[in-house]
Design an enzyme around this catalytic site. Structure first.
Site, PDB file in Angstrom:
ATOM      1  N   GLN A 217      -8.407  -7.745   0.573  1.00  0.00           N
ATOM      2  CA  GLN A 217      -7.983  -7.454  -0.807  1.00  0.00           C
ATOM      3  C   GLN A 217      -9.152  -6.948  -1.635  1.00  0.00           C
ATOM      4  OE1 GLN A 217      -6.043 -11.005  -2.224  1.00  0.00           O
ATOM      5  NE2 GLN A 217      -4.238 -10.681  -0.946  1.00  0.00           N
TER       6      GLN A 217
ATOM      7  N   ARG B 192       0.832  -1.216   0.000  1.00  0.00           N
ATOM      8  CA  ARG B 192       0.000   0.000   0.000  1.00  0.00           C
ATOM      9  C   ARG B 192       0.860   1.257   0.000  1.00  0.00           C
ATOM     10  NH1 ARG B 192      -2.660  -4.350   1.884  1.00  0.00           N
ATOM     11  NH2 ARG B 192      -4.939  -4.392   2.013  1.00  0.00           N
TER      12      ARG B 192
ATOM     13  N   ASP C 287      -3.580 -15.504   7.720  1.00  0.00           N
ATOM     14  CA  ASP C 287      -2.342 -16.047   7.137  1.00  0.00           C
ATOM     15  C   ASP C 287      -1.535 -16.889   8.130  1.00  0.00           C
ATOM     16  OD1 ASP C 287      -2.829 -14.856   4.677  1.00  0.00           O
ATOM     17  OD2 ASP C 287      -1.755 -13.022   5.194  1.00  0.00           O
TER      18      ASP C 287
ATOM     19  N   ARG D  35      -4.307 -24.306   1.672  1.00  0.00           N
ATOM     20  CA  ARG D  35      -3.508 -24.452   2.903  1.00  0.00           C
ATOM     21  C   ARG D  35      -4.072 -25.475   3.878  1.00  0.00           C
ATOM     22  NH1 ARG D  35      -1.664 -18.074   3.602  1.00  0.00           N
ATOM     23  NH2 ARG D  35       0.100 -18.259   2.154  1.00  0.00           N
TER      24      ARG D  35
HETATM   25  C1  S3P Z   1      -3.997  -9.159   2.379  1.00  0.00           C
HETATM   26  C2  S3P Z   1      -5.209  -9.710   2.667  1.00  0.00           C
HETATM   27  C3  S3P Z   1      -5.406 -11.144   2.921  1.00  0.00           C
HETATM   28  C4  S3P Z   1      -4.097 -11.871   3.201  1.00  0.00           C
HETATM   29  C5  S3P Z   1      -3.010 -11.460   2.269  1.00  0.00           C
HETATM   30  C6  S3P Z   1      -2.758  -9.961   2.342  1.00  0.00           C
HETATM   31  C7  S3P Z   1      -3.911  -7.713   2.133  1.00  0.00           C
HETATM   32  O1  S3P Z   1      -5.997 -11.743   1.785  1.00  0.00           O
HETATM   33  O2  S3P Z   1      -4.280 -13.268   3.128  1.00  0.00           O
HETATM   34  O3  S3P Z   1      -1.791 -12.131   2.592  1.00  0.00           O
HETATM   35  O4  S3P Z   1      -2.791  -7.147   2.145  1.00  0.00           O
HETATM   36  O5  S3P Z   1      -4.965  -7.082   1.941  1.00  0.00           O
HETATM   37  P1  S3P Z   1      -7.612 -11.818   1.570  1.00  0.00           P
HETATM   38  O6  S3P Z   1      -8.114 -10.464   1.347  1.00  0.00           O
HETATM   39  O7  S3P Z   1      -7.769 -12.706   0.363  1.00  0.00           O
HETATM   40  O8  S3P Z   1      -8.115 -12.460   2.831  1.00  0.00           O
END
Ligand code: S3P
Length: 458
Positions: free
Chosen positions: A183, A36, A334, A365
């Protein structure tokens, strides 16, 4: 490569603890915040400076993509990154396909950025990323007016290679997230940055909030409210002007998870992991490990770059199995692979459910950890949405198997930790994916007293 020069681990290796782990280490910068930092700095007008950026392959893929769309990004000799942005709305059409490597975060967030710019971009990635579902972002971004040509994946999902044709002006939407995903939330908010009017995301289950914090920090007009049922309503007013920032990225709690669990499991260990980000939307693992009896002290608590940070002092502990409450899942999504390893050494049963999202990470996973743990002697039962683990009560695992990392950094690192508490070697077939998020992982474990042995070749 031998056990005494672990800075670049061999492709296939096993990890061993000849004695207690001891010492103080730091982990690299937070991956989510690093992505970001680059994206928002690349959209600000003027120079931003980022300190502590994670220099892993995933973040480097984001840097390369932002450069390909016009930003000026350079690493200084002092280790600080300097970024001159193009301004919101100023992204240029990349000349070549954007190679996202292994990085789902780069892909999904950048799809959001491109969606509201009048440019076309093609996203490609490695074999793991090319299997991951993108419909979760192309659906809402399509409602905003962007167009996508995706490759068909398993079960009809939209996958990479994927071409997006952005639109300007895009249409502001109100979107309720069907999956708990930071995300997806972030992709929509980033698209909303260059969209006239107000774009809204309704998040029934809170997920990591770095995008909200950082967008505000860069001067975007963003508000967060709660409705009566605990859902978060995040609104962003578009066509913003972002102001350049000086950012210090805290250590990644998801990377700290590995030395923390290693210290809890290896008898006699006392380890300090310094400068760990403890944003409440990320710190679930530490609450769960404490509830299992883990001796983890938070010291030197402070704020770094607007995020809570502490040094964690961790001592070897006898862990007990628990039922992990499903509502903590988003705050440690994670960290489950390494929690499965901790549970395999705990006394009694650990039940972990509500983990369906783990099946669409860099690997499946749940499946990959269940198979690998069973191969090294742990007692596990795979569920559609989770895992049940009956622990050894502190006895070492049998080991004596080669486990497959499936291009997934967190699988490789979790089995490295399992190897520290196994009688016979746990050989990881491919440590290379670790470079996506934690380039110095093997060196860090070695500093704490672990040995890294290259796997014997036939
Ligand atoms: C992340 C959100 C998570 C995480 C990824 C990083 C992010 O994914 O698993 O390692 O930086 O927004 P999801 O939005 O698919 O849960």
């Amino acid at each position: 490569m031998n056990a005494s020069s672990p800075s670049v681990p061999p492709a296939s290796a096993s990890f061993h603890a000849p004695g207690p782990l001891a010492g103080a280490v730091r982990v690299p910068g937070d991956k989510s915040i690093s992505h970001r930092s680059l994206m928002l700095s690349a959209l600000a007008v003027g120079e931003s400076v980022v300190e502590g950026l994670l220099e892993g392959e995933d973040v480097i893929a984001t840097a390369a993509a932002m450069r390909a769309m016009g930003a000026d990004i350079a690493r200084g000799e002092d280790g600080r990154w300097r970024i001159h942005g193009v301004g919101v709305g100023g992204l240029l059409q990349p000349r070549e396909a954007l190679d996202m490597g292994n990085s789902g975060t780069s892909t999904r967030l950048l799809l959001g950025l491109v969606a509201s710019h009048p440019i076309t971009a093609t996203f490609i990635g490695d074999a793991s990323l090319s299997k991951r579902p993108m419909g979760r972002v192309t659906d809402p971004l399509g409602l905003m007016g962007a167009e996508f040509t995706a490759s068909p994946g398993a079960g009809g999902s939209q996958c990479l290679p994927l071409m997006v044709r952005g639109i300007c002006p895009a249409v502001p939407i109100e979107y309720r997230l069907p999956v708990a995903s930071a995300q997806v939330k972030s992709a929509i908010l980033l698209a909303g940055l260059n969209t006239p009017g107000e774009t809204r995301v309704i998040e029934p289950v809170p997920t990591r909030d770095h995008s909200e914090r950082m967008l505000r920090g860069f001067g975007a007009d963003l508000s967060v409210e709660e409705d009566g049922q605990g859902a978060r309503i995040i609104s962003i007013r578009g066509e913003a002007e972002l102001k350049p920032q000086a950012i210090t990225v805290p250590g990644d709690p998801s990377s700290a998870a590995f030395p923390v669990v290693a210290a809890l499991l290896v008898p006699g260990s006392v380890v300090t992991v310094e400068n760990v980000g403890l944003n409440p939307t990320r710190a679930g693992l530490y609450q769960v490990l404490r509830a299992m009896g883990g001796d983890i002290a938070f010291t030197n608590e402070r704020t770094v770059g607007g995020e809570p940070v502490a040094d964690l002092v961790v001592r070897h502990s006898a862990l007990s199995g628990i039922d992990v409450p499903p509502d903590v899942v988003p705050s440690m999504v994670d960290e489950f692979p390494v929690l499965f390893v901790a549970a395999a050494l705990a006394r009694g049963r650990t039940v972990m459910r509500g983990l369906e999202e783990l099946r669409v990470k860099e690997s499946d996973r749940i499946r990959v950890m269940a198979e690998g743990l069973a191969a090294i002697g742990a007692r596990v039962e795979e569920l559609e949405d989770g895992l049940i683990v009956d622990g050894t009560g502190g006895d070492p695992l049998a080991g004596g198997a080669t486990v497959a990392a499936h291009l997934d950094h967190r699988i490789a690192m979790s089995f490295a930790v399992a190897g520290l508490v196994a009688r016979k070697p746990v050989v990881i077939d491919d440590m290379a994916p670790v470079a996506t998020s934690f380039p110095g992982f093997a060196a860090m474990l070695a500093r704490l007293g672990a040995e890294i042995r290259p796997a014997q070749r036939d």
